[in-house]
Write a protein that holds these residues in place. Structure first.
Motif, mmCIF file in Angstrom:
data_model
loop_
_atom_site.group_PDB
_atom_site.id
_atom_site.type_symbol
_atom_site.label_atom_id
_atom_site.label_comp_id
_atom_site.label_asym_id
_atom_site.label_seq_id
_atom_site.Cartn_x
_atom_site.Cartn_y
_atom_site.Cartn_z
ATOM 1 N N LEU A 47 6.495 7.369 -0.336
ATOM 2 C CA LEU A 47 6.997 6.102 -0.883
ATOM 3 C C LEU A 47 8.480 6.264 -1.239
ATOM 4 C CD1 LEU A 47 4.002 5.186 -3.230
ATOM 5 C CD2 LEU A 47 4.452 4.341 -0.927
ATOM 6 N N ALA A 48 9.164 5.139 -1.378
ATOM 7 C CA ALA A 48 10.603 5.210 -1.673
ATOM 8 C C ALA A 48 10.892 5.950 -2.971
ATOM 9 C CB ALA A 48 11.177 3.804 -1.720
ATOM 10 N N ASN A 49 9.926 5.961 -3.908
ATOM 11 C CA ASN A 49 10.141 6.664 -5.179
ATOM 12 C C ASN A 49 9.871 8.167 -5.053
ATOM 13 O OD1 ASN A 49 7.372 6.979 -5.182
ATOM 14 N ND2 ASN A 49 6.994 5.501 -6.823
ATOM 15 N N GLY A 50 9.566 8.623 -3.860
ATOM 16 C CA GLY A 50 9.377 10.056 -3.624
ATOM 17 C C GLY A 50 7.930 10.517 -3.613
ATOM 18 N N THR A 51 7.008 9.646 -4.024
ATOM 19 C CA THR A 51 5.591 10.024 -4.066
ATOM 20 C C THR A 51 5.024 10.212 -2.661
ATOM 21 O OG1 THR A 51 5.407 8.587 -5.980
ATOM 22 C CG2 THR A 51 3.331 9.360 -5.015
ATOM 23 N N LEU A 101 10.626 4.730 10.484
ATOM 24 C CA LEU A 101 10.157 5.710 11.468
ATOM 25 C C LEU A 101 10.831 7.060 11.205
ATOM 26 C CD1 LEU A 101 10.219 3.311 14.497
ATOM 27 C CD2 LEU A 101 8.230 4.683 13.869
ATOM 28 N N TYR A 102 10.180 8.129 11.596
ATOM 29 C CA TYR A 102 10.646 9.476 11.277
ATOM 30 C C TYR A 102 12.146 9.636 11.588
ATOM 31 C CZ TYR A 102 10.966 14.552 11.289
ATOM 32 O OH TYR A 102 11.343 15.845 11.036
ATOM 33 N N VAL A 128 4.773 -7.104 -2.707
ATOM 34 C CA VAL A 128 4.017 -7.337 -1.462
ATOM 35 C C VAL A 128 4.481 -6.338 -0.403
ATOM 36 C CG1 VAL A 128 3.692 -8.957 0.453
ATOM 37 C CG2 VAL A 128 3.501 -9.751 -1.893
ATOM 38 N N VAL A 129 5.788 -6.089 -0.364
ATOM 39 C CA VAL A 129 6.319 -5.122 0.605
ATOM 40 C C VAL A 129 6.631 -3.820 -0.132
ATOM 41 C CG1 VAL A 129 8.171 -4.607 2.232
ATOM 42 C CG2 VAL A 129 7.295 -6.920 2.057
ATOM 43 N N ILE A 130 6.076 -2.734 0.404
ATOM 44 C CA ILE A 130 6.277 -1.423 -0.208
ATOM 45 C C ILE A 130 7.070 -0.555 0.765
ATOM 46 C CG2 ILE A 130 5.085 0.646 -1.077
ATOM 47 C CD1 ILE A 130 2.642 -1.259 -1.560
ATOM 48 N N PRO A 131 8.336 -0.229 0.433
ATOM 49 C CA PRO A 131 9.121 0.585 1.352
ATOM 50 C C PRO A 131 8.683 2.057 1.323
ATOM 51 C CG PRO A 131 10.451 -0.078 -0.552
ATOM 52 C CD PRO A 131 9.086 -0.638 -0.769
ATOM 53 N N ALA A 132 8.675 2.680 2.492
ATOM 54 C CA ALA A 132 8.210 4.075 2.562
ATOM 55 C C ALA A 132 8.795 4.753 3.798
ATOM 56 C CB ALA A 132 6.686 4.098 2.617
ATOM 57 N N TYR A 133 8.642 6.076 3.833
ATOM 58 C CA TYR A 133 9.132 6.862 4.965
ATOM 59 C C TYR A 133 7.940 7.445 5.714
ATOM 60 C CZ TYR A 133 13.566 6.705 2.436
ATOM 61 O OH TYR A 133 14.698 6.279 1.786
ATOM 62 N N ALA A 134 7.891 7.225 7.019
ATOM 63 C CA ALA A 134 6.814 7.814 7.824
ATOM 64 C C ALA A 134 7.139 9.282 8.098
ATOM 65 C CB ALA A 134 6.670 7.057 9.131
ATOM 66 N N ASN A 137 4.284 13.367 11.648
ATOM 67 C CA ASN A 137 2.911 13.211 12.144
ATOM 68 C C ASN A 137 2.477 11.751 12.174
ATOM 69 O OD1 ASN A 137 2.635 15.907 12.553
ATOM 70 N ND2 ASN A 137 1.506 16.316 10.648
ATOM 71 N N MET A 138 2.904 11.011 11.155
ATOM 72 C CA MET A 138 2.515 9.601 11.123
ATOM 73 C C MET A 138 3.190 8.830 12.267
ATOM 74 S SD MET A 138 2.614 6.898 8.052
ATOM 75 C CE MET A 138 1.320 5.671 7.972
ATOM 76 N N THR A 139 4.482 9.125 12.476
ATOM 77 C CA THR A 139 5.204 8.468 13.572
ATOM 78 C C THR A 139 4.540 8.794 14.908
ATOM 79 O OG1 THR A 139 7.254 8.573 12.316
ATOM 80 C CG2 THR A 139 7.472 8.223 14.676
#
Lengths: 184, 170
Positions: A47-51, A101-102, A128-134, A137-139
């Motif tokens: 997640l954008a907060n680092g989690t 995306l990665y 509603v929208v949660i920013p995150a980094y793939a 492996n997820m990509t």
């Protein structure tokens, strides 16, 4: 005269490629990997907060996994449209996890949180929208073709219900699916 | 500058060229209005018509009119064996279409896959091609407008210079 004809053909080809070839390819891009009915791979993302988290943390909720790059203008457009239609997701209790995306496919843009805040401020602030980094492996699991702006609607039990893209062009289709399947 | 305007007037005074210029302007304007919907020029502002904001509408109109004028002038020049700026027009058309088409569509990753790149290589390199096109899209469109302006200027000036001799023959 040949050059004039070449210009006319180039413009026509550009149009055809964009409207007739590129979009269906994009729509089928997601399906080339995973399609409706498949179980959604439970790969990690941040997640954008680092989690660090994964899809199983969202079990019991319908979610959209949307894969973008932050330099992609079409993805920014998708955010703008999402910002004006986020109510449809909110009322159905659907979260949109917007995943960079990665490594932004090898060309870094702005960070995903500021990207979402700039183009979908209300959808972001209403959670509603949660920013995150793939992750890599997820990509690889969801978008091994490296296509931009594709998404998956995932059921509360982790099955893929619907997949398509780009979001700006297919948002109404996604909203229709969410209205059909959403659980509050 | 004056001779360039004379050249444009000369070409557009022909009914066939004036009609084809008008038709092409409309067609190219609509083509660009489709293309520019997903462009970085079409962000952060209310959409006025055709799903475009003021910037994108202005650019679509400018490209439509200038590309159509450039094609008309080049066609006229070529039909009368006058030197034209057709290469600049081709360059302008490519520069204006390439960023929007290649930045965010499936074309680049599909081409990389076609040349035999694996998934891992594609997800780490596709952005290196698409990203700069997206980032510098406004600059590329500005370059294409400048190229079109130059092509129009050069071709219409040449038409004006040779206007009397060659037009009189026809």
């Amino acid at each position: 005269m040949v050059v004039v004809v070449a210009i006319a053909i180039a413009v026509a080809a550009a149009l055809l490629a964009y409207s007739g070839i590129a979009k269906p390819a994009q729509e089928s891009g997601a399906a080339a990997n995973l399609s409706a009915g498949d179980y959604a791979p439970n790969e990690p993302f941040q997640l954008a907060n680092g989690t660090l988290t994964n899809l199983s943390a969202y079990r019991g909720h319908e979610v959209v996994l949307w894969f973008v790059a932050t330099w992609c203008s079409g993805c920014a457009q998708g955010n703008e449209m999402l910002n004006s239609s986020y109510g449809a997701f909110e009322k159905n209790g659907v979260k949109v996890i917007e995943l960079e995306l990665y490594k932004d496919l090898g060309y870094s843009g702005e960070n995903i949180e500021s990207f979402v805040k700039s183009f979908a401020p209300q959808a972001y602030s209403s959670n509603v929208v949660i920013p995150a980094y793939a992750s890599y492996n997820m990509t690889m699991a969801y978008d091994r073709q490296g296509y931009l702006d594709i998404y998956y609607l995932i059921s509360p039990n982790g099955r893929i219900l619907y997949t398509n893209g780009p979001l700006a062009a297919t948002l109404q289709d996604l909203i229709n699916e969410v209205n059909k399947t959403g659980v509050v | 500058m004056f001779s360039a305007l004379t050249g444009i007037r000369l070409v557009l005074s022909r009914k066939l060229f004036a009609a084809s210029f008008a038709a092409m302007s409309m067609l190219i304007f609509f083509a660009y209005s489709l293309l520019l919907q997903g462009s970085s020029l079409n962000l952060n502002a209310p959409k006025l018509m055709l799903g475009l904001d003021a910037d994108a509408l202005a650019v679509s109109a400018a490209l439509g009119i200038m590309l159509a004028l450039s094609i008309s002038l080049n066609a006229f020049a070529m039909s009368r064996s006058i030197r034209s700026g057709s290469r600049m027009s081709v360059g302008a058309a490519v520069a204006s279409v390439a960023p929007v088409m290649l930045c965010c569509s499936t074309i680049v990753p599909s081409l990389l896959a076609t040349i035999g790149m694996g998934a891992s290589a594609i997800i780490s390199t596709a952005g290196m091609i698409q990203g700069p096109l997206a980032t510098y899209e406004p600059a590329l469109i500005a370059i294409s407008l400048a190229l079109l302006a130059l092509s129009i200027y050069v071709t219409s000036k040449n038409i004006a210079k040779s206007g009397e001799c060659c037009v009189a023959k026809r």
